[in-house]
Motif scaffolding. Structure first.
Motif, PDB file in Angstrom:
ATOM      1  N   LEU A 219      31.585  35.759  43.952  1.00 29.52           N
ATOM      2  CA  LEU A 219      30.785  36.128  42.778  1.00 29.52           C
ATOM      3  C   LEU A 219      31.301  37.407  42.127  1.00 29.52           C
ATOM      4  CD1 LEU A 219      27.164  35.320  44.061  1.00 29.52           C
ATOM      5  CD2 LEU A 219      28.560  34.003  42.455  1.00 29.52           C
ATOM      6  N   PHE A 220      31.629  38.429  42.933  1.00 29.31           N
ATOM      7  CA  PHE A 220      32.131  39.677  42.373  1.00 29.31           C
ATOM      8  C   PHE A 220      33.472  39.466  41.681  1.00 29.31           C
ATOM      9  CE2 PHE A 220      28.787  41.834  44.478  1.00 29.31           C
ATOM     10  CZ  PHE A 220      28.756  43.142  44.009  1.00 29.31           C
ATOM     11  N   THR A 221      34.347  38.671  42.298  1.00 28.92           N
ATOM     12  CA  THR A 221      35.658  38.419  41.699  1.00 28.92           C
ATOM     13  C   THR A 221      35.508  37.630  40.406  1.00 28.92           C
ATOM     14  OG1 THR A 221      36.644  38.390  43.912  1.00 28.92           O
ATOM     15  CG2 THR A 221      37.944  37.459  42.119  1.00 28.92           C
ATOM     16  N   TRP A 222      34.686  36.611  40.432  1.00 29.61           N
ATOM     17  CA  TRP A 222      34.440  35.791  39.243  1.00 29.61           C
ATOM     18  C   TRP A 222      33.890  36.657  38.097  1.00 29.61           C
ATOM     19  CZ3 TRP A 222      32.062  30.243  39.719  1.00 29.61           C
ATOM     20  CH2 TRP A 222      32.044  29.626  38.474  1.00 29.61           C
ATOM     21  N   GLY A 223      32.842  37.419  38.391  1.00 30.12           N
ATOM     22  CA  GLY A 223      32.231  38.249  37.354  1.00 30.12           C
ATOM     23  C   GLY A 223      33.169  39.309  36.816  1.00 30.12           C
ATOM     24  N   GLY A 224      33.900  39.981  37.725  1.00 26.80           N
ATOM     25  CA  GLY A 224      34.816  41.026  37.284  1.00 26.80           C
ATOM     26  C   GLY A 224      35.952  40.492  36.431  1.00 26.80           C
ATOM     27  N   LEU A 225      36.551  39.379  36.834  1.00 26.43           N
ATOM     28  CA  LEU A 225      37.637  38.793  36.054  1.00 26.43           C
ATOM     29  C   LEU A 225      37.133  38.272  34.707  1.00 26.43           C
ATOM     30  CD1 LEU A 225      39.603  36.860  38.837  1.00 26.43           C
ATOM     31  CD2 LEU A 225      40.202  39.029  37.757  1.00 26.43           C
ATOM     32  N   ALA A 226      35.915  37.744  34.692  1.00 26.09           N
ATOM     33  CA  ALA A 226      35.349  37.274  33.425  1.00 26.09           C
ATOM     34  C   ALA A 226      35.142  38.439  32.460  1.00 26.09           C
ATOM     35  CB  ALA A 226      34.035  36.541  33.672  1.00 26.09           C
ATOM     36  N   LEU A 227      34.670  39.584  32.951  1.00 28.58           N
ATOM     37  CA  LEU A 227      34.488  40.762  32.105  1.00 28.58           C
ATOM     38  C   LEU A 227      35.822  41.295  31.589  1.00 28.58           C
ATOM     39  CD1 LEU A 227      31.724  42.721  34.065  1.00 28.58           C
ATOM     40  CD2 LEU A 227      31.476  41.470  31.904  1.00 28.58           C
ATOM     41  N   LEU A 228      36.871  41.169  32.391  1.00 29.40           N
ATOM     42  CA  LEU A 228      38.197  41.634  31.969  1.00 29.40           C
ATOM     43  C   LEU A 228      38.892  40.648  31.043  1.00 29.40           C
ATOM     44  CD1 LEU A 228      39.523  43.097  35.349  1.00 29.40           C
ATOM     45  CD2 LEU A 228      38.758  44.377  33.331  1.00 29.40           C
ATOM     46  N   GLY A 229      38.338  39.440  30.908  1.00 31.30           N
ATOM     47  CA  GLY A 229      38.940  38.439  30.041  1.00 31.30           C
ATOM     48  C   GLY A 229      40.136  37.734  30.645  1.00 31.30           C
ATOM     49  N   VAL A 230      40.220  37.688  31.970  1.00 29.50           N
ATOM     50  CA  VAL A 230      41.327  37.009  32.634  1.00 29.50           C
ATOM     51  C   VAL A 230      41.077  35.505  32.595  1.00 29.50           C
ATOM     52  CG1 VAL A 230      42.590  36.749  34.816  1.00 29.50           C
ATOM     53  CG2 VAL A 230      41.734  38.991  34.119  1.00 29.50           C
ATOM     54  N   PRO A 231      42.077  34.705  32.245  1.00 27.27           N
ATOM     55  CA  PRO A 231      41.877  33.247  32.204  1.00 27.27           C
ATOM     56  C   PRO A 231      41.536  32.686  33.579  1.00 27.27           C
ATOM     57  CG  PRO A 231      43.913  33.878  31.082  1.00 27.27           C
ATOM     58  CD  PRO A 231      43.417  35.096  31.790  1.00 27.27           C
ATOM     59  N   ALA A 232      40.777  31.589  33.569  1.00 23.80           N
ATOM     60  CA  ALA A 232      40.431  30.849  34.789  1.00 23.80           C
ATOM     61  C   ALA A 232      39.753  31.740  35.819  1.00 23.80           C
ATOM     62  CB  ALA A 232      41.676  30.196  35.395  1.00 23.80           C
ATOM     63  N   SER A 233      38.813  32.573  35.377  1.00 22.18           N
ATOM     64  CA  SER A 233      38.148  33.495  36.297  1.00 22.18           C
ATOM     65  C   SER A 233      37.341  32.750  37.358  1.00 22.18           C
ATOM     66  CB  SER A 233      37.234  34.445  35.515  1.00 22.18           C
ATOM     67  OG  SER A 233      36.275  33.701  34.766  1.00 22.18           O
ATOM     68  N   GLY A 234      36.744  31.606  36.973  1.00 16.15           N
ATOM     69  CA  GLY A 234      35.966  30.844  37.947  1.00 16.15           C
ATOM     70  C   GLY A 234      36.828  30.310  39.077  1.00 16.15           C
ATOM     71  N   GLY A 235      37.970  29.719  38.729  1.00 15.61           N
ATOM     72  CA  GLY A 235      38.871  29.211  39.755  1.00 15.61           C
ATOM     73  C   GLY A 235      39.409  30.308  40.636  1.00 15.61           C
ATOM     74  N   ALA A 254      44.937  35.996  47.491  1.00 20.37           N
ATOM     75  CA  ALA A 254      44.091  35.663  46.339  1.00 20.37           C
ATOM     76  C   ALA A 254      44.377  36.565  45.148  1.00 20.37           C
ATOM     77  CB  ALA A 254      42.620  35.772  46.735  1.00 20.37           C
ATOM     78  N   GLY A 255      44.816  37.798  45.396  1.00 22.52           N
ATOM     79  CA  GLY A 255      45.047  38.724  44.297  1.00 22.52           C
ATOM     80  C   GLY A 255      46.313  38.465  43.506  1.00 22.52           C
ATOM     81  N   VAL A 256      47.305  37.793  44.128  1.00 21.16           N
ATOM     82  CA  VAL A 256      48.594  37.581  43.455  1.00 21.16           C
ATOM     83  C   VAL A 256      48.456  36.751  42.179  1.00 21.16           C
ATOM     84  CG1 VAL A 256      50.888  36.555  43.683  1.00 21.16           C
ATOM     85  CG2 VAL A 256      49.940  37.920  45.554  1.00 21.16           C
ATOM     86  N   PRO A 257      47.859  35.535  42.228  1.00 25.43           N
ATOM     87  CA  PRO A 257      47.745  34.768  40.970  1.00 25.43           C
ATOM     88  C   PRO A 257      46.845  35.434  39.944  1.00 25.43           C
ATOM     89  CG  PRO A 257      46.509  33.695  42.730  1.00 25.43           C
ATOM     90  CD  PRO A 257      47.304  34.777  43.367  1.00 25.43           C
ATOM     91  N   ALA A 258      45.835  36.186  40.393  1.00 23.81           N
ATOM     92  CA  ALA A 258      44.946  36.855  39.441  1.00 23.81           C
ATOM     93  C   ALA A 258      45.688  37.926  38.649  1.00 23.81           C
ATOM     94  CB  ALA A 258      43.757  37.464  40.189  1.00 23.81           C
ATOM     95  N   VAL A 259      46.488  38.741  39.327  1.00 22.94           N
ATOM     96  CA  VAL A 259      47.246  39.782  38.639  1.00 22.94           C
ATOM     97  C   VAL A 259      48.287  39.164  37.702  1.00 22.94           C
ATOM     98  CG1 VAL A 259      48.836  41.716  38.966  1.00 22.94           C
ATOM     99  CG2 VAL A 259      46.860  41.463  40.473  1.00 22.94           C
ATOM    100  N   LEU A 260      48.939  38.097  38.143  1.00 19.02           N
ATOM    101  CA  LEU A 260      49.926  37.435  37.285  1.00 19.02           C
ATOM    102  C   LEU A 260      49.281  36.875  36.021  1.00 19.02           C
ATOM    103  CD1 LEU A 260      52.151  35.567  39.899  1.00 19.02           C
ATOM    104  CD2 LEU A 260      52.767  37.562  38.524  1.00 19.02           C
ATOM    105  N   LEU A 261      48.115  36.248  36.177  1.00 16.65           N
ATOM    106  CA  LEU A 261      47.425  35.715  34.994  1.00 16.65           C
ATOM    107  C   LEU A 261      46.947  36.835  34.080  1.00 16.65           C
ATOM    108  CD1 LEU A 261      45.329  32.705  36.336  1.00 16.65           C
ATOM    109  CD2 LEU A 261      47.298  32.662  34.848  1.00 16.65           C
ATOM    110  N   ALA A 262      46.575  37.965  34.661  1.00 23.85           N
ATOM    111  CA  ALA A 262      46.133  39.088  33.833  1.00 23.85           C
ATOM    112  C   ALA A 262      47.263  39.616  32.967  1.00 23.85           C
ATOM    113  CB  ALA A 262      45.584  40.200  34.726  1.00 23.85           C
ATOM    114  N   PHE A 263      48.521  39.459  33.411  1.00 18.80           N
ATOM    115  CA  PHE A 263      49.660  39.887  32.596  1.00 18.80           C
ATOM    116  C   PHE A 263      49.784  39.064  31.321  1.00 18.80           C
ATOM    117  CE2 PHE A 263      51.547  42.554  35.899  1.00 18.80           C
ATOM    118  CZ  PHE A 263      52.178  43.520  35.125  1.00 18.80           C
ATOM    119  N   THR A 264      49.231  37.849  31.295  1.00 19.49           N
ATOM    120  CA  THR A 264      49.261  37.058  30.064  1.00 19.49           C
ATOM    121  C   THR A 264      48.349  37.651  28.995  1.00 19.49           C
ATOM    122  OG1 THR A 264      47.471  35.586  30.824  1.00 19.49           O
ATOM    123  CG2 THR A 264      49.727  34.971  31.388  1.00 19.49           C
TER     124      THR A 264
END
Length: 353
Positions: A219-235, A254-264
């Motif tokens: 839940l924290f990861t989903w919510g935080g990524l959604a606030l940052l506008g990172v794509p596919a925050s739910g997944g 788990a952090g590797v794909p999230a950081v890579l997607l945030a670079f987009t």
């Protein structure tokens, strides 16, 4: 004709002693070989025991709330757990599948943007080589993950075996416990009985604590990524929650794909995403993990880390998933049977009141 001389008593005794040792060595090697050959099967049995403990915990909770028999409570527990999984996949399956597709499509552009960013800040060729090496490792991991998923798809029979076995064990756990105690020598029965209590207590506490930890991390990861506008925050949140089961290593993966997607989105978003995962990691390490250890077994972090690595090397992905509960069980067994009983040292068993 003269009769052959009999062997001296000392020499005969030595020959018998040598033969006995040889038989013992052969028997030990045969048992070791059998355990190696049956390692996957034994892991499936342990997975059934873990799932049976889940069913037993839910069953006991239902029996405390409702005036029903154990058989009916177990049936409700199984249906409840299956309904939760089915409902999750029904409600979020399509959305999560789309988000996972977004993840796989967005990672290559993200890697390209990361390379451009490194060029702009002048880190040079060594940094790009490091990124290329990480890219190859990520691709290899993705390929291995695909093979794991393919193996899981081909292992429907194993899943059914674990599920049915867990239901049978949870239906009458006392019968299997008594059967195991009957295999023990009479003098070892009290120690084994106490060790089984320790293992059940630690395993039950680990499951409750880990379920809460995984839910909070997701839940924290989903919510935080959604606030940052990172794509596919739910997944990405779901990935973080699932991988939280793997001690120490899971959050990093788990952090590797999230950081890579945030670079987009932007390099700044990637830095914020990295900070988010560090924050969630601190939350998990300083609050959630102590809660799990308080409910279950206070296993030293280094022991858990090496147990995960060893289980992955020996048994593959299934070993990694079961490394934490298996370590909990082995830890309390060693404390009870070896340290307290065989060595005679006065220690407090982990999780013991």
């Amino acid at each position: 004709m003269t009769e052959p001389e009999a062997a001296p008593p000392g020499r005969s005794h030595m020959m018998e002693h040598t033969a006995t040792r040889t038989i013992i060595v052969i028997a030990v090697l045969a048992v070791a070989w059998l355990l190696v050959e049956l390692s996957v099967f034994l892991l499936l049995v342990f997975a059934a025991l873990v799932l049976a403990a889940v069913f037993d915990t839910i069953t006991r909770g239902l029996m405390r709330v409702l005036p029903i028999t154990r058989g009916l409570a177990l049936a409700l527990a199984v249906l409840l757990l299956l309904a939760v999984f089915a409902g999750t996949f029904t409600l979020f399956g399509t959305q999560l599948a789309d988000q996972f597709e977004t993840i796989t499509e967005s990672i290559p552009p993200a890697i390209a943007q990361l390379r451009d960013f490194l060029d702009r800040i002048g880190l040079g060729e060594p940094a790009r080589q490091l990124v290329d090496g990480g890219t190859r490792d990520l691709s290899r991991f993705a390929g291995d993950a695909g093979s794991y998923l393919l193996s899981a798809g081909n292992g429907i029979a194993n899943i059914v075996l674990v599920l049915v076995g867990a239901i049978f064990i949870a239906g009458d756990p006392g019968a299997y416990r008594r059967g195991m105690l009957l295999l023990m020598p009479k003098r070892a029965e009290p120690v084994m009985d106490a060790a089984l209590d320790d293992a059940a207590r630690g395993l039950s506490g680990w499951m409750v604590g880990q379920a809460v930890s995984s839910l909070v991390v997701a839940l924290f990861t989903w919510g935080g990524l959604a606030l940052l506008g990172v794509p596919a925050s739910g997944g990405l949140g779901l990935i973080a929650g699932v991988l939280d089961v793997i001690p120490m290593v899971g959050p990093i993966i788990a952090g590797v794909p999230a950081v890579l997607l945030a670079f987009t989105v932007s390099p700044a978003t990637a830095l914020w995403t990295l900070g988010l995962f560090l924050l969630v990691q601190q939350l998990q390490g300083n609050f959630l993990q102590p809660m799990i250890q308080k409910q279950a077994v206070d296993v030293p972090p280094a022991v858990l880390l090496f147990a995960v690595v060893a289980a992955g090397v020996l048994f593959g992905f299934l070993g990694v998933l079961l490394a934490a509960p298996l370590t909990v069980v082995v830890f309390v067994m060693v404390q009870r049977i070896y340290v307290r009983t065989l060595l005679g040292k006065k220690i407090t068993i982990a999780g013991e009141k």
